[in-house]
Design a protein around this motif. Structure first.
Motif, PDB file in Angstrom:
ATOM      1  N   TRP A  43      -4.121  13.933   9.118  1.00 53.26           N
ATOM      2  CA  TRP A  43      -2.968  13.712   8.243  1.00 53.26           C
ATOM      3  C   TRP A  43      -2.470  12.269   8.344  1.00 53.26           C
ATOM      4  CZ3 TRP A  43       1.606  11.904  10.138  1.00 53.26           C
ATOM      5  CH2 TRP A  43       1.820  12.011  11.524  1.00 53.26           C
ATOM      6  N   ASP A  46      -4.694   9.858   6.342  1.00 53.83           N
ATOM      7  CA  ASP A  46      -4.358   9.874   4.919  1.00 53.83           C
ATOM      8  C   ASP A  46      -3.132   9.024   4.611  1.00 53.83           C
ATOM      9  OD1 ASP A  46      -6.463  11.616   4.491  1.00 53.83           O
ATOM     10  OD2 ASP A  46      -5.216  13.414   4.628  1.00 53.83           O
ATOM     11  N   TRP A  49      -3.004   4.398   4.290  1.00 52.92           N
ATOM     12  CA  TRP A  49      -3.216   3.484   3.171  1.00 52.92           C
ATOM     13  C   TRP A  49      -2.015   2.555   2.983  1.00 52.92           C
ATOM     14  CZ3 TRP A  49      -0.044   3.142  -1.091  1.00 52.92           C
ATOM     15  CH2 TRP A  49       0.905   4.164  -1.245  1.00 52.92           C
TER      16      TRP A  49
END
Length: 379
Positions: A43, A46, A49
Motif C-alpha cells: 500500500w 502505491d 508516486w
C-alpha cells in the motif's frame, strides 16, 4: 555568502512556503523513501508516486519542488532589489547579481557537479537546481531593473514561444522537429554537443563521451524557460507587494494560477508536459500550481493571520540554501552510526530508517539554532 541578523518585517507566507518546499525535499521525501524501502508494504509503494518524479511525460507533486524553488526566488525580488531600481549608479546592483550567480553556480557544482570529488574527469558544469536559479534570477533581475512590467510579460511569452518553436521546428541530425522523446528531442542534442564531457554523469571511455542511460535532463535550451519560471515568481511578487486589499491578492493568486495550469495542460496536448526538459507547457502548469500554493499560504498566514504552528516551516524556509546544501553534501548518518551502532542488532532493517531520521534531525537542529539566533545566510 554573508551572514545577516535582521528584524525586518518579512512576507511570512513566503517564508513558510519556502520551508514547505524544503521540508519535502530534505526531510519528508527521504523519510518516506526509507520507510517504503524498509517496510516493503504494497500500500505504501502505491502511495510513493507522490515522492517520485514521473519518468517522462506528466507531473507529480515531487516534480513541483524545483519549479517552486525557482518561482520563489522571483517573488522576493520586488522586496530585495527595489532599492537599486532608482539608483543612478547600477554598479552595486550588477556586482551583487554577478556574485549571486557565481556563488550559486559553485554551490550547484558542489551539490551535483562532483566539484568536491577533486577529479577533473568527473566535473560537470550545468547540472543542478541552484544553477537553474542562477540563470533565471540573472535574466529576471535585469528585466526587473531595466524594463517595464509590460515588457517583462512580453518577454516571458516570447521565451515560452521561442523554446516551443525551437523544439517543434528545428531538426538536426535526427533530433528535434517536434520529437519529444527522451533520446531525440532538440534540447538533448544541444546539451550533448555543447556540454559534452562536462554533462552530468558523462564519462570518457575509449575517446567517446558516454552519458548514463537514465539521464535525460537538459539545461541549455531549458534555460529559456528557467527564466520564465522565475519571471512568473516576479509577477507573484508584484502582487504581494502591492497595497491592494488582501482578499484581492488571494483572488488574483488563485485565479491566475488556475488559468495558467489549465492553459498548460491544454498546451500539453500538443507539446507534452515534461519537467525533465522543462517544456513550455510544464512551465505554465507548474507556475500555475505555484501561484495557487502562494495564494493558499498568503490567505492563511498573511491575510487571516494564522501564524501558530508555522515556526518549523520558517526554520527551513529562512535558511533554504543552507538546508539544501547540508542535505546535498553533508552526510550526518556517519555520526549516527558512531553513536547508535549498537542498536543495529536489535532493530534489523529499521536501523537504516533510524539513521535517516537521525540525519533529518541533525539538519533541522542546525537550522533551528540559526533561526533562534536570527542568523540567515544569504547569497
Amino acid at each position: 555568502m554573508k551572514t545577516k541578523k535582521t528584524d525586518l518585517k518579512r512576507l511570512e507566507s513566503l517564508d513558510a512556503l519556502r520551508g514547505f518546499d524544503l521540508f519535502f525535499l530534505v526531510a519528508l521525501g527521504p523519510f518516506m523513501e526509507a520507510l517504503a524501502w524498509t517496510t516493503q508494504a504494497p500500500w505504501l509503494q502505491d502511495f510513493m508516486w507522490i515522492f517520485r518524479h514521473v519518468e517522462w511525460e506528466g507531473f507529480s507533486p515531487w516534480d513541483l519542488i524545483m519549479p517552486l524553488f525557482l518561482f520563489m526566488s522571483g517573488i522576493s525580488m520586488p522586496f530585495s532589489l527595489s532599492r537599486y531600481k532608482d539608483a543612478a549608479d547600477k554598479k552595486p546592483l550588477l556586482l551583487r547579481l554577478l556574485k549571486r550567480v557565481v556563488l550559486l553556480w559553485i554551490f550547484g557544482m558542489m551539490c551535483q557537479g562532483n566539484l568536491l570529488g577533486l577529479n577533473p574527469d568527473k566535473i560537470y558544469l550545468y547540472s543542478n537546481t541552484l544553477q537553474a536559479i542562477a540563470t533565471g534570477y540573472l535574466v529576471t533581475a535585469l528585466l526587473f531593473h531595466f524594463t517595464s512590467r509590460r515588457t517583462q510579460i512580453l518577454v516571458s511569452v516570447l521565451l515560452l514561444l521561442a523554446y516551443w518553436a525551437a523544439m517543434q521546428f528545428v531538426s538536426i541530425g535526427g533530433y528535434g522537429g517536434g520529437n519529444y522523446t527522451p533520446d531525440a528531442n532538440l534540447a538533448e542534442w544541444i546539451d550533448s554537443v555543447v556540454l559534452g564531457r562536462f554533462r552530468d554523469t558523462a564519462q570518457l571511455k575509449d575517446g567517446v563521451v558516454q552519458v548514463a542511460d537514465w539521464y535525460h535532463y537538459t539545461w541549455l535550451l531549458s534555460s529559456l524557460n528557467f527564466a520564465v519560471t522565475v519571471l512568473t515568481g516576479l509577477f507573484a511578487g508584484y502582487i504581494a507587494k502591492d497595497r491592494m486589499e488582501g482578499k484581492k491578492k488571494v483572488q488574483l493568486y488563485l485565479g491566475i494560477g488556475a488559468a495558467m495550469s489549465v492553459a498548460g495542460w491544454l498546451w500539453g496536448l500538443q507539446m507534452p508536459v515534461i519537467k525533465t526538459i522543462w517544456t513550455s507547457s510544464m512551465v505554465l502548469v507548474s507556475s500555475g500550481y505555484c501561484f495557487m500554493l502562494m495564494g493558499l499560504f498568503y490567505y492563511w498566514i498573511d491575510y487571516k493571520g494564522h501564524r501558530l504552528g508555522i515556526t518549523w516551516l520558517k526554520v527551513y524556509g529562512m535558511n533554504s540554501i543552507v538546508a539544501y546544501m547540508l542535505s546535498s553534501i553533508v552526510n550526518f548518518r556517519c555520526m549516527g552510526e558512531s553513536f547508535l551502532w549498537g542498536l543495529e542488532q536489535y532493530m534489523g532493517p529499521y536501523y537504516g530508517l533510524m539513521l535517516t531520521v537521525w540525519n533529518m534531525a541533525v539538519v533541522y537542529l542546525i537550522l533551528w539554532v540559526m533561526y533562534r539566533k536570527r542568523i540567515y545566510l544569504k547569497v
